[in-house]
Enzyme design. Structure first.
Site: not given
Length: 291
Positions: A74, A110, A137
């Site tokens: 990420k 996210d 991440g």
């Protein structure tokens, strides 16, 4: 003209059990789309995470519409992209790449995914003092989500002290001094005595990384416990916390709500999050996702 055929994928390590292909493809099918979601597992390819740039370029050249990015890529993927959406830039982590006019644009779903799941699953949770395990991440996204939701203070604990410190600095820069701090794992006994809740944001507990991320004896009924791992939905951490009487939140909701936002970015269409929540509970073989 709106297209009705899409090719997307997921780059990461140990992603064989991922439910992302089924989540995306089921919702696309209900919307009458031809949608192919491919797993690009660096372990199966025999390459390290530093290969993510070449994999992104190959996907673009092969005509992919976009990619999801997961552990451990990420942050590494950022230097291989043409530009970042503001939230991804603020986080320093990307979990979604959209190919637009030949350019690779990084996004992060996210943050909104965890925030939506937490607000639905633990709506009455106290947020004055939160301990977070993990500064990678996913951890960066979760910490941003917690502070956006109104957490008073987030203490970030990571096996790599410099990574926890860097995240705390970035959080204080973004949200204001004193909102975040870094701590070492050996301080967890004191931290959890005083905390309202704990969020786990490392790979421990995933199918490929079984185990519990902290000594079980540190948990107590006064804590709420939230998890980002969703395969399995009931990790050893959640099972232990629930047995103690802790309020818990599994990672299924975050998985769904980040997928909702990624699906929208890939297709420009609005997915049905409630149908997708039902999907993940069915696909994981449990009704444990209660949202």
């Amino acid at each position: 003209m709106t297209q009705d055929s899409y090719l997307v994928g997921l780059i990461g390590s140990g992603i064989g059990p991922s439910l992302s292909p089924a989540l995306h493809e089921r919702e696309a099918g209900r919307q009458g789309l031809r949608y192919h979601y491919r797993l690009i597992d660096i372990d199966r390819l025999g390459v390290g995470p530093e290969a993510v740039g070449g994999l992104v370029r190959a996907a673009r050249d092969l005509g992919f519409d976009g990619l999801n990015i997961t552990h451990p890529c990420k942050q590494l993927v950022i230097s291989h992209l043409d530009t970042l959406a503001p939230q991804a830039e603020a986080l320093g982590a990307v979990n979604t790449v959209v190919f637009e006019d030949g350019r690779a644009v990084g996004h992060n779903t996210d943050v909104t995914g965890f925030a939506a799941s937490f607000a639905r699953g633990l709506p009455d949770a106290r947020l004055e003092r939160v301990v977070q395990l993990g500064a990678g991440g996913a951890g960066a996204a979760v910490a941003h989500a917690l502070l956006t939701l109104g957490a008073g203070h987030v203490t970030v604990v990571d096996a790599l002290p410099e990574r926890a410190a860097a995240l705390a600095v970035a959080l204080n820069r973004h949200f204001g001094d004193g909102r975040a701090a870094a701590a070492s794992p050996d301080t967890l006994p004191k931290l959890l005595t005083d905390a309202d809740g704990i969020v786990h944001a490392t790979p421990t507990g995933m199918a490929a990384h079984p185990g519990i991320p902290l000594p079980a004896e540190l948990l107590h009924p006064g804590l709420w416990v939230a998890e980002v791992v969703y395969r399995p939905l009931e990790t050893e951490l959640l099972r232990t916390a629930r047995a103690l009487g802790c309020a818990t939140l599994d990672g299924g909701g975050m998985a769904v709500f980040q997928a909702v936002d990624a699906f929208r970015l890939f297709t420009g269409r609005e997915p049905d999050s409630m149908r997708m929540l039902a999907d993940i509970a069915e696909l994981a073989g449990t009704a444990a996702v209660r949202h």
